[in-house]
Write a protein that holds these residues in place. Sequence first.
Motif: not given
Length: 384
Positions: A121-126
């Motif tokens: 999820v963090l990777a998608i957001c960043a």
Amino acid sequence: MTSTPQERLKLVGRAEPAAAALTWAMNLDDSDSPRDVIDALALALYVSGEQPHAVSLELEHVKPDAPLCPDDARVLRTSDDDGMRATLSVGDGWTLRVIRRTNGTAVLTVCAITEALARDVLAICAADATVEPESDASQVSMGFWHSGAHGPQRRERPITAASWSEIHGNYGTDISAAMQRLMALRADDVTGRLLLLHGPPGTGKTSALRALAREWAEWCQVDCILDPEVLFSNPGYLMEVAIGVDTYDESKRRWRLLVLEDCDELIRGSAKESTGQGLSRLLNLTDGMLGQGRDVLVAITTNENLSRLHPAVIRPGRCLAQLEVGRLSPEEATAWLNRELADRPKPVAGPEGMTLAELIEFRDERSRIQATPTPSASDTVGYL
């Protein structure tokens, strides 16, 4: 019925029966903000054990239009307060809290049922959320610390700083030579931990520190403390600033320079009596137990005369640099005016010389708006 400040609202979360489950409660009153509610709700499922894995990420130079959120997220709460926007979103098996600041930085925290999901999820957001800043040699990053309603806060923003080669002529011959040595220092050259700049107002102490931030940018991060009197009266705030952010990558580890401006009360001879533990904590930060193992320097500007400073501050071995920044002599001021004004009319420098602020005011033809009241008859009558 109206509520009183003493009345409190309690939000209670009940966990499903599980081996490591916890119950949680949040007490709210009129001192809490919407962001406090978002902070609590973001951790609800983490506390209960339903989403036991949490991962955080800090971003800089965030694009204004970056969503910082997966497309399928459902937004539960938003808050705009004190220059920060907080958002609470949820998805299948995860909870996302985003704190977005107006200076282009953001903090993302994801709680999820697995650590792998949280990181995904963090990777998608960043992804594609940041942009490389435009290169500008006159811009240097500076941090600003203050103690707010949510505890110690640090915000980073670029400031404009002249290079030392551009401004060295604004200082007298002796002080310019000493500053040149300071500007040329690198991490391996550091001995003492305290930089002391003292002298009358308007002599260029702050300008020199901005130039120092630019000259040291490769190896030292400069942070300005906006409320130094609070810093040294609050041990928790002092620890937060002193410890900073650790990194295990030695190639990325940098020194930090904490700038405390106009701290006359903290370091004058009577400081021990007037500020209590403030002076002791300052000395402990520079070369005591608190400063051990921390790559921290402290720069202090003061208008105090050297003879009025506390002897513990200026003792040998403590100061990396002790610079008296004074007025330019009549000869130096005249040379400055001839260089900067060329054929324009020039004032005559008096026997006391001139400050840098006075010289720049005349060069830039700045006129101040002022009014002087006409004395009344009662103002001129004395009393026996």
